[in-house]
Design a protein around this motif. Structure first.
Motif, short mmCIF file in Angstrom:
data_model
loop_
_atom_site.label_atom_id
_atom_site.label_comp_id
_atom_site.label_asym_id
_atom_site.label_seq_id
_atom_site.Cartn_x
_atom_site.Cartn_y
_atom_site.Cartn_z
N PRO A 146 8.24 10.80 13.58
CA PRO A 146 8.56 11.11 12.15
C PRO A 146 7.34 10.27 11.40
O PRO A 146 7.09 9.42 11.63
N VAL A 147 7.18 10.72 9.95
CA VAL A 147 6.32 9.70 9.08
C VAL A 147 6.89 8.45 8.54
O VAL A 147 7.82 9.32 7.47
N ILE A 148 6.56 7.55 8.16
CA ILE A 148 7.30 6.26 7.71
C ILE A 148 7.05 6.38 6.42
O ILE A 148 6.19 6.47 5.74
N ALA A 149 8.28 6.18 5.27
CA ALA A 149 7.69 7.26 3.61
C ALA A 149 8.12 5.56 3.17
O ALA A 149 7.68 4.75 2.03
N GLN A 182 12.00 12.33 3.46
CA GLN A 182 13.15 13.59 2.73
C GLN A 182 14.23 12.37 2.80
O GLN A 182 15.67 12.26 3.15
N GLY A 183 14.68 10.63 3.42
CA GLY A 183 15.57 10.62 3.56
C GLY A 183 16.39 9.81 4.91
O GLY A 183 17.50 8.94 5.05
N GLU A 184 15.52 10.70 6.21
CA GLU A 184 15.61 10.37 7.36
C GLU A 184 16.13 8.79 7.98
O GLU A 184 14.79 8.22 7.60
N SER A 185 16.65 8.63 8.43
CA SER A 185 16.74 7.35 8.95
C SER A 185 15.71 7.38 10.28
O SER A 185 15.80 8.24 10.88
N ILE A 186 14.61 6.21 10.66
CA ILE A 186 13.93 6.29 11.85
C ILE A 186 14.18 5.03 12.68
O ILE A 186 14.16 4.05 11.92
N PHE A 187 14.55 5.99 13.96
CA PHE A 187 15.19 4.26 14.52
C PHE A 187 13.76 4.31 16.02
O PHE A 187 13.36 4.73 16.38
N VAL A 188 14.24 3.13 16.16
CA VAL A 188 12.99 2.49 17.54
C VAL A 188 14.29 1.19 18.06
O VAL A 188 15.57 1.41 18.06
#
Length: 721
Positions: free
Chosen positions: A151-154, A360-366
């Motif tokens: 994903p692209v981090i906004a 889109q407001g989706e969380s990005i997890f690491v």
């Protein structure tokens, strides 16, 4: 006998599967690529000619150039999903493509000779595979990163909450040692408990509630008449596990009570997904898809049942499921469901972290800090992490594993938890340690092990005073056998009684480990002793089965998994770069339409060939043969009642699926309700007709009105069934 090269064997299998296709489908494919088939014909020869068509460099290049991003996604799904079936692929893309869309896309890829279908070893299910004749040209596209996009981090997350640590677990265990009445009947913390926890562990109440649920479901906390008490034997076995296994088990158990094998499988799945994320991160969808793929790869763990399957009854269910194509993806779907439950708990505990959000407001997890922290060396000198002041306040610094901290928690009470936790040694806490069997010297030795200086003399004096006070009175609960001095020797030699003596309280005074009047009576009868005094019972030590071993190392679940993660990180953008641009694909379509316009064709023939161009079946102008077109109607809508009935009846005769669209009164946007399945029969009525249909993928039979259908569409061919 010399073994056949696996690639050659795959090609043989492809030819054999092609030869076993239904005649209608076989000859349709042959006509598309080789033209009209004249009798007499020879199937093996036609298959060889089709193979020769695919071996031509021009055709192979054109076939690859026409691949779209969605084509590559489906091909990669078939490649990476073990024994891929229609149900498995549809489940993998749930939320992105509808079941009907996946069905048609797979059919299209089969028509383009990229995929093929064949039976599994038991000839019970239809498996989808990539055409081995195209292995070399498709190899650049077969990357897991195609299915798990970055994903692209906004919006970047600027702060990360600290997760679990041995010190936090130990401090909470200390709290539970003196506070048993912590939970309501529904499992939530009591109001008073929450207030105390917030004071001692600021900002960590939600995490500790998750830990509490995990402890209860792991049987580390057991309920009695006073509330929840710690099972020390079980706790010691838990502490022997490595830190990551402890956290993974707590995370899984926080979601429910599972069998031993269920715990193992879900914990390993969680760790495999977390360690496979990489620095770019995944959204929730990619995490679930990663769980799907990992489950497919690592489904067979020796001695461990699949997720959700344990015991004889579960084995019977599993055998039943094998007979039903709907359940081909059972273990993978269960893995996705398990991972979906675990994500929030893994965030709380620190196994996952939120790196940021997409546009889109989706969380990005690491992966969380727990998995990034260096492993504590096992042979390193014992760190000196304790500081004891004159008021017996103990400051605990990080550095010890849980197994080393547990003995300390038996005689220290948590006062305040922070980077350096504050504990207190008091008469009450030391009495608790004496009850657990610790001696004064053992407490001093334990403190000395972790202190950089000698244990304060005033503490040693206090410990001695408290021990003398403790030893002056003893209160026992249990069955006590009292005999006079003359009979003491015979009682001690009596084998029936001797093995039940838990403690000799004094000469002729024995505390027995029996637990009921029935056991006491049986013991007396067996021993032959016909007298008995006051009887009490000392509790038996409870044997613990311990905890399962979690296969995990800090470089990844396995060495192979780490290689896959590294490869994924380095090739995330490789697949799009090898795809032909939309403009180049459009040029091919334009050139084929131009060639088609040069031919003198009937409108129906032209429409049929135009449809093949759209479906990317036409690779060369030589395929634009009017005699290869078989005209058929596949769709009817609106008021065309007879047309809709005709479409359904032709679908029944050709064993094709149908798609029905109905009005949705609850949708103001006008989106219809889509029904997909295998048509079984048409039941005609006075003013309407009903279709009896087996819904896919539910495999349930239902009746629907044909007249009320907004649209009826036959999905071409009996593919992938």
């Amino acid at each position: 006998m010399k073994a056949i090269d696996p690639h050659i064997q795959d090609i043989i299998n492809w030819r054999e599967s092609f030869a076993t296709l239904p005649d209608a489908h076989f000859f349709e494919l042959v006509r598309m690529y080789l033209g009209e088939v004249h009798t007499p014909y020879n199937k093996p020869k036609l298959i060889e000619e089709l193979g020769a068509f695919l071996r031509k460099e021009e055709h192979r290049k054109r076939l690859v150039n026409l691949l779209s991003e969605s084509d590559v996604q489906l091909i990669c799904a078939v490649h990476f999903i073990q024994n891929a079936t229609l149900e498995k692929v549809a489940a993998f893309f749930a939320g992105q493509y509808s079941f009907a869309s996946v069905y048609e896309r797979l059919l299209n890829l089969e028509e383009r000779l990229i995929l093929y279908r064949h039976s599994d070893d038991k000839a019970e299910n239809t498996i989808i595979s990539v055409n081995p004749m195209l292995d070399d040209v498709l190899a650049p596209f077969l990357q897991e990163s195609v299915l798990l996009s970055r994903p692209v981090i906004a919006e970047l997350n600027q702060s990360f909450e600290s997760g679990l640590s041995p010190e936090l677990l130990a401090a909470f265990i200390s709290f539970l040692s003196v506070t048993s009445d912590v939970c309501k009947a529904d499992g939530s913390f009591k109001k008073r408990t929450m207030a105390v926890l917030e004071e001692i562990f600021p900002g960590k109440v939600k995490m500790l509630h998750c830990v509490t649920a995990g402890f209860i479901n792991l049987s580390l906390l057991k309920e009695d008449e006073t509330g929840f008490v710690l099972d020390r034997t079980k706790l010691e076995a838990f502490a022997q596990l490595d830190e990551i296994s402890q956290y993974a088990l707590v995370c899984v158990a926080s979601q429910g009570r599972f069998s031993r094998s269920g715990l193992t499988r879900q914990a390993q799945l969680l760790l495999a997904v977390a360690t496979g994320i990489g620095q770019g991160g995944y959204t929730r969808t990619e995490l679930l898809r990663s769980a799907f793929l990992i489950s497919e790869k690592d489904n067979d763990i020796p001695g461990v049942a699949p997720i959700g399957q344990t015991g004889r009854f579960a084995s019977m269910l599993a055998r039943s499921r094998e007979k039903n194509a709907l359940n081909n993806g059972f273990s993978a779907v269960d893995a996705v469901s398990a991972m979906d439950r675990l994500i929030d708990s893994a965030l709380l505990l620190g196994l996952l972290a939120e790196k940021g959000k997409t546009e889109q407001g989706e969380s990005i997890f690491v992966q969380g800090s727990l998995l990034e922290s260096p492993e504590r060396p096992t042979e390193a000198p014992c760190p000196k992490v304790l500081n004891i002041d004159a008021g017996f306040t103990v400051t605990l610094l990080p550095g010890l594993p849980l197994k080393e901290l547990l003995p300390l928690m038996q005689f220290m009470d948590i006062q305040q938890f922070d980077t350096a936790a504050q504990f207190e040694i008091s008469k009450k806490s030391v009495m608790r340690a004496f009850d657990a069997g610790l001696t004064q010297q053992k407490i001093v030795d334990t403190l000395a092990t972790f202190c950089p200086y000698e244990v304060p003399q005033n503490l040693c004096v206090s410990l001695e005073d408290w021990h003398n006070s403790y030893a002056s009175v003893a209160l026992y609960k249990g069955y006590v056998l009292q005999v006079n001095k003359e009979n003491a020797a015979s009682i001690e030699r009596n084998p029936a009684i001797a093995r039940h003596i838990a403690l000799t309280l004094a000469a002729g005074m024995y505390l027995l480990d029996i637990e009921s009047d029935a056991q006491a009576k049986a013991l007396i009868d067996e021993s032959g002793v016909d007298f008995i005094g006051t009887i009490k019972s000392a509790a038996k030590p409870i044997e613990s089965a311990g905890f399962p071993t979690i296969l995990f190392d800090r470089k990844g679940l396995t060495g192979q998994r780490q290689k896959e993660v590294s490869a994924s990180e380095s090739t995330d953008k490789a697949a799009p770069s090898v795809l032909t641009s939309e403009e180049a694909r459009a040029q091919h379509f334009d050139s084929m339409r131009a060639e088609l316009d040069k031919l003198n064709l009937l409108p129906e023939q032209k429409d049929g060939l135009l449809d093949r161009i759209k479906r990317k079946i036409i690779l060369t102008p030589e395929q634009l043969r009017p005699d290869s077109v078989r005209l058929e109607r596949v769709e009817a809508s609106g008021m065309d009642f007879s047309g809709k009935v005709h479409i359904i009846e032709s679908a029944i005769s050709s064993s094709s699926m149908v798609e029905l669209e109905y009005e949705n009164p609850n949708d103001m946007a006008g989106e219809g309700v889509m029904i997909v399945g295998n048509p079984l029969s048409v039941e005609k009525m006075e003013n309407d007709a009903l279709i009896r249909i087996e819904l896919i993928p539910q495999h349930e039979e239902k009746l629907f009105s044909i007249g009320k259908a907004r649209m009826v569409k036959r999905i071409r061919g009996s593919v992938l069934r």
